[in-house]
Scaffold this motif. Structure first.
Motif, PDB file in Angstrom:
ATOM      1  N   ASN A 192       0.840  -1.210   0.000  1.00 15.91           N
ATOM      2  CA  ASN A 192       0.000   0.000   0.000  1.00 15.91           C
ATOM      3  C   ASN A 192       0.869   1.251   0.000  1.00 15.91           C
ATOM      4  OD1 ASN A 192      -2.306  -1.559   0.102  1.00 15.91           O
ATOM      5  ND2 ASN A 192      -2.699  -1.211   2.276  1.00 15.91           N
ATOM      6  N   ASN A 193       1.919   1.235   0.827  1.00 11.92           N
ATOM      7  CA  ASN A 193       2.819   2.394   0.900  1.00 11.92           C
ATOM      8  C   ASN A 193       3.510   2.630  -0.443  1.00 11.92           C
ATOM      9  OD1 ASN A 193       2.240   2.796   3.608  1.00 11.92           O
ATOM     10  ND2 ASN A 193       4.049   1.719   4.347  1.00 11.92           N
ATOM     11  N   ILE A 194       3.939   1.550  -1.090  1.00 11.38           N
ATOM     12  CA  ILE A 194       4.619   1.683  -2.381  1.00 11.38           C
ATOM     13  C   ILE A 194       3.652   2.217  -3.429  1.00 11.38           C
ATOM     14  CG2 ILE A 194       5.730   0.399  -4.249  1.00 11.38           C
ATOM     15  CD1 ILE A 194       6.884  -1.470  -2.066  1.00 11.38           C
ATOM     16  N   ARG A 195       2.409   1.727  -3.415  1.00 14.26           N
ATOM     17  CA  ARG A 195       1.413   2.220  -4.372  1.00 14.26           C
ATOM     18  C   ARG A 195       1.128   3.699  -4.131  1.00 14.26           C
ATOM     19  NH1 ARG A 195      -2.585  -1.412  -2.339  1.00 14.26           N
ATOM     20  NH2 ARG A 195      -4.123  -0.101  -3.365  1.00 14.26           N
ATOM     21  N   ALA A 196       1.082   4.118  -2.867  1.00 11.54           N
ATOM     22  CA  ALA A 196       0.855   5.536  -2.561  1.00 11.54           C
ATOM     23  C   ALA A 196       2.036   6.381  -3.040  1.00 11.54           C
ATOM     24  CB  ALA A 196       0.641   5.715  -1.064  1.00 11.54           C
ATOM     25  N   TRP A 197       3.256   5.853  -2.860  1.00 12.51           N
ATOM     26  CA  TRP A 197       4.452   6.563  -3.329  1.00 12.51           C
ATOM     27  C   TRP A 197       4.384   6.749  -4.844  1.00 12.51           C
ATOM     28  CZ3 TRP A 197       8.308   5.407  -6.802  1.00 12.51           C
ATOM     29  CH2 TRP A 197       9.465   6.193  -6.743  1.00 12.51           C
ATOM     30  N   ALA A 198       4.029   5.699  -5.552  1.00 10.78           N
ATOM     31  CA  ALA A 198       3.974   5.759  -7.014  1.00 10.78           C
ATOM     32  C   ALA A 198       2.825   6.639  -7.500  1.00 10.78           C
ATOM     33  CB  ALA A 198       3.844   4.353  -7.589  1.00 10.78           C
ATOM     34  N   ALA A 199       1.700   6.633  -6.775  1.00 14.87           N
ATOM     35  CA  ALA A 199       0.548   7.441  -7.187  1.00 14.87           C
ATOM     36  C   ALA A 199       0.885   8.930  -7.196  1.00 14.87           C
ATOM     37  CB  ALA A 199      -0.641   7.173  -6.267  1.00 14.87           C
ATOM     38  N   ALA A 200       1.800   9.333  -6.321  1.00 18.20           N
ATOM     39  CA  ALA A 200       2.205  10.742  -6.261  1.00 18.20           C
ATOM     40  C   ALA A 200       3.250  11.079  -7.325  1.00 18.20           C
ATOM     41  CB  ALA A 200       2.764  11.055  -4.876  1.00 18.20           C
ATOM     42  N   ARG A 201       3.665  10.079  -8.092  1.00 21.63           N
ATOM     43  CA  ARG A 201       4.706  10.256  -9.109  1.00 21.63           C
ATOM     44  C   ARG A 201       4.235   9.584 -10.402  1.00 21.63           C
ATOM     45  NH1 ARG A 201       6.444   9.763  -4.138  1.00 21.63           N
ATOM     46  NH2 ARG A 201       8.167  11.071  -3.381  1.00 21.63           N
ATOM     47  N   PRO A 202       3.421  10.269 -11.203  1.00 23.64           N
ATOM     48  CA  PRO A 202       2.851   9.658 -12.413  1.00 23.64           C
ATOM     49  C   PRO A 202       3.890   9.041 -13.340  1.00 23.64           C
ATOM     50  CG  PRO A 202       1.829  11.773 -11.955  1.00 23.64           C
ATOM     51  CD  PRO A 202       2.964  11.653 -10.999  1.00 23.64           C
ATOM     52  N   GLU A 203       5.125   9.566 -13.294  1.00 25.04           N
ATOM     53  CA  GLU A 203       6.165   9.025 -14.164  1.00 25.04           C
ATOM     54  C   GLU A 203       6.626   7.638 -13.715  1.00 25.04           C
ATOM     55  OE1 GLU A 203       8.347  11.061 -10.806  1.00 25.04           O
ATOM     56  OE2 GLU A 203       6.512  11.384 -11.970  1.00 25.04           O
ATOM     57  N   ARG A 204       6.226   7.202 -12.522  1.00 25.90           N
ATOM     58  CA  ARG A 204       6.611   5.890 -12.017  1.00 25.90           C
ATOM     59  C   ARG A 204       5.443   4.905 -12.062  1.00 25.90           C
ATOM     60  NH1 ARG A 204      11.507   5.111  -9.964  1.00 25.90           N
ATOM     61  NH2 ARG A 204      10.971   3.089 -10.888  1.00 25.90           N
ATOM     62  N   SER A 205       4.724   4.916 -13.172  1.00 25.93           N
ATOM     63  CA  SER A 205       3.620   3.960 -13.329  1.00 25.93           C
ATOM     64  C   SER A 205       4.122   2.525 -13.357  1.00 25.93           C
ATOM     65  CB  SER A 205       2.825   4.269 -14.596  1.00 25.93           C
ATOM     66  OG  SER A 205       3.639   4.123 -15.750  1.00 25.93           O
ATOM     67  N   ASP A 206       5.420   2.339 -13.684  1.00 28.09           N
ATOM     68  CA  ASP A 206       5.991   0.995 -13.647  1.00 28.09           C
ATOM     69  C   ASP A 206       5.956   0.438 -12.229  1.00 28.09           C
ATOM     70  OD1 ASP A 206       7.892   3.031 -12.965  1.00 28.09           O
ATOM     71  OD2 ASP A 206       9.526   1.589 -13.217  1.00 28.09           O
TER      72      ASP A 206
END
Length: 276
Positions: A192-206
């Protein structure tokens, strides 16, 4: 690369369904998915380091409080494991192998270090998922002692715990918040934490994609993860695969919420239209 990821996910799914899931192994498999340089030897090296840290714990502390103090002195004091607000900005703070290397991380990953070292040393230890802040517990419910690895392993008083909960929720502590967190709950919260981190960084959709796909491999997961995966796929330009995932989600929720299913199907239709 694709074959490596498939093998990592097979192992992750298998471990998640084992009778006693290995928390450190599952965290390392998450790390290997994130970091292509983390191979089998690297994962073994982390396990060896956790073993070596456990070997430095004083022999059988006499009480939960003594265990908490021993781990604080060893990990927070001698080895400098702790966290700071800046650690929330880095994906490495959610990856066990990086946390062991850097001695820095999010509360939950530092807690995994505490749990794994203390468990190996024979401590009655477990994670406690307080609202907004993960800590470590020692002892039974009647004699429970909590420590905060993010704060270098500071042993918490009852007032400290009350303040943490009130600060996160605005409501007082409920005893149900102090129950031990099962390994799969810990892994789910890390993802969940990793998904939240990525959600705030659209360039990290990977990162968003592999994190949601690992979460879907856990035996128990919310159906909404299907919708989330569909959204990520659409953002990555995989319009048909994203639309199909959204339609699968719509089929699942239709029996309980027809309006939601209709809205999601509309999003899936819009995604397909992007192919034109």
């Amino acid at each position: 690369m694709r074959e490596r990821s498939a093998e990592l996910r097979r192992r992750f799914s298998e471990e998640a369904r084992s009778e006693r899931p290995d928390l450190s192994l599952m965290c390392l498999l998450v790390g290997a998915e994130a970091d292509g340089t983390l191979d089998e030897a690297g994962m073994d090296a982390v396990q060896v380091e956790l073993d070596e840290l456990a070997g430095q714990v004083p022999y059988r502390p006499s009480s939960p409080h003594a265990w908490a103090e021993a781990l604080r002195d060893l990990l927070g004091g001698r080895h400098g494991f702790a966290g700071s607000p800046a650690d929330y900005q880095h994906l490495e703070s959610s990856l066990l192998h990086q946390v062991v290397r850097r001695r820095r991380g999010l509360p939950i990953l530092l807690s995994v270090v505490w749990i794994e070292v203390a468990r190996r040393a024979g401590a009655p230890v477990y994670g406690v998922a307080l609202p907004g802040h993960f800590v470590v517990g020692f002892g039974t419910t009647q004699e429970q002692v909590l420590a905060d690895p993010f704060d270098g392993g500071r042993v918490l008083t009852g007032t400290d715990v009350d303040l943490l909960v009130v600060g996160a929720t605005g409501a007082p502590l409920d005893p149900s918040m102090l129950v031990p967190a099962a390994p799969l709950e810990v892994v789910s919260r890390i993802l969940n934490n990793i998904r939240a981190w990525a959600a705030a960084r659209p360039e990290r959709s990977d990162v968003a994609l592999w994190a949601v796909e690992l979460a879907l491999l856990l035996p128990s997961h919310p159906a909404r993860l299907r919708y989330e995966r569909g959204q990520v796929l659409v953002r990555r330009g995989e319009f048909v695969a994203g639309a199909e995932e959204m339609e699968t989600y719509a089929d699942l929720v239709e029996v309980v919420d027809e309006s939601l299913a209709e809205r999601v199907r509309g999003e899936a239709l819009a995604a397909r239209a992007l192919l034109n």
